[in-house]
Enzyme design. Structure first.
Site, short mmCIF file in Angstrom:
data_model
loop_
_atom_site.label_atom_id
_atom_site.label_comp_id
_atom_site.label_asym_id
_atom_site.label_seq_id
_atom_site.Cartn_x
_atom_site.Cartn_y
_atom_site.Cartn_z
N HIS A 135 -7.73 51.80 44.95
CA HIS A 135 -7.94 53.04 45.50
C HIS A 135 -7.83 52.84 47.06
O HIS A 135 -8.28 51.98 47.55
CB HIS A 135 -9.55 53.63 45.14
CG HIS A 135 -9.42 55.28 45.78
ND1 HIS A 135 -10.15 55.43 46.88
CD2 HIS A 135 -9.62 56.07 44.92
CE1 HIS A 135 -10.23 56.65 46.82
NE2 HIS A 135 -9.71 57.16 45.48
N PHE A 178 -7.51 64.67 48.14
CA PHE A 178 -7.15 63.91 49.26
C PHE A 178 -6.96 64.81 50.61
O PHE A 178 -7.12 64.31 51.92
CB PHE A 178 -6.15 62.72 49.33
CG PHE A 178 -6.34 61.77 48.33
CD1 PHE A 178 -7.47 60.83 48.70
CD2 PHE A 178 -5.82 61.75 47.16
CE1 PHE A 178 -7.75 59.80 47.66
CE2 PHE A 178 -5.90 60.51 46.20
CZ PHE A 178 -6.88 59.66 46.28
N ASP A 217 -13.12 63.73 42.27
CA ASP A 217 -13.66 65.12 42.56
C ASP A 217 -13.57 65.75 44.06
O ASP A 217 -13.39 64.98 44.96
CB ASP A 217 -15.28 65.42 41.97
CG ASP A 217 -16.28 64.68 43.08
OD1 ASP A 217 -17.36 65.03 42.90
OD2 ASP A 217 -15.79 63.55 43.51
N TYR A 271 -13.89 66.82 47.91
CA TYR A 271 -14.62 66.77 48.72
C TYR A 271 -16.01 67.81 48.96
O TYR A 271 -15.97 68.94 48.39
CB TYR A 271 -14.21 67.09 50.33
CG TYR A 271 -12.82 65.79 50.57
CD1 TYR A 271 -13.12 64.48 50.44
CD2 TYR A 271 -11.72 66.25 50.99
CE1 TYR A 271 -12.22 63.79 50.72
CE2 TYR A 271 -10.66 65.58 50.95
CZ TYR A 271 -10.66 64.03 51.13
OH TYR A 271 -9.80 63.34 51.29
#
Length: 227
Positions: free
Chosen positions: A186, A77, A64, A66
């Protein structure tokens, strides 16, 4: 929410007619009128605006957006140039440096990738301020799954970088033999040392593209002065 254009409009038109999307649209409209929501409403579909379906070479999936002020702008990202680089992106840059020798830039603005055909897609497209995953289960998952299925149908060579277990679960939708699926932990500080560092996804991606006659991605993000 801004209009979706290009080949995406055609690929996703059936989604807009489904009951879940009507409920999602109503929910999102109410959320923006009563809470602080990220990203700004005009940026919700930036991933699709910057990378049309016909131009996709690579898919990177996030979760989701930031949820702190000024960060999210519709690309997973990525943050705006004036915002501090988040920890996961710091680790992405470290891997890029070790893999391809890319200089670590002074910002986290990934539009340079999106404009070359890298779809930077979060599986949820909105979030309440300071409340991670607050828009989970409201319909975004259905919509972004439809995006992933549309990419899967593209009859050409595309690379998926699936980082972490939520992204890797999407692999069950990906059955196109022309596509390359790369999996790694991740890049967050909690898991990057379990195999994200050293995965060499960026060089593997470019090798695959070049082998199939496609121009590789220039992964070097420019410094703020050059944006």
């Amino acid at each position: 929410m801004g209009a979706i254009e290009g080949k995406w409009a055609d690929a996703l038109k059936e989604e807009f007619r489904k009951p879940y999307y009507a409920n999602l649209y109503k929910f999102i409209k109410e959320e923006y009128s009563s809470h602080v929501i990220y990203p700004p409403s005009e940026d919700i579909f930036n991933a699709l605006h910057l990378t049309d379906l016909k131009d996709i070479k690579v898919v990177i999936l996030g979760q989701d957006p930031y949820h702190e002020p000024g960060q999210a702008h519709g690309l997973c990202f990525s943050v705006r140039p004036e915002v501090d680089i988040p920890p996961s992106l710091v680790n992405i840059y470290k891997e890029l440096h070790d893999d391809l020798g890319c200089k670590i830039p002074d910002n986290g603005y990934l539009v340079h990738w999106a404009e070359q055909g890298v779809l930077l897609l979060n599986t949820l497209l909105t979030v309440r301020a300071h409340q991670a995953f607050s828009h989970k289960g409201k319909g975004w998952e259905n919509f972004t799954d439809a995006i992933i299925r549309a990419v899967n149908k593209e009859d050409r060579h595309i690379v998926y970088m699936l980082w972490g277990s939520p992204a890797q679960k999407k692999a069950q939708m990906l059955d196109n033999p022309k596509h390359l699926i790369l999996k790694a932990p991740h890049p967050s500080p909690l898991s990057a040392y379990r195999g994200f560092f050293g995965c060499r996804h960026f060089s593997k991606c470019n090798e695959f593209l070049e082998k199939n006659g496609i121009a590789p991605i220039d992964w070097q993000i420019p410094d703020k002065a050059d944006i």
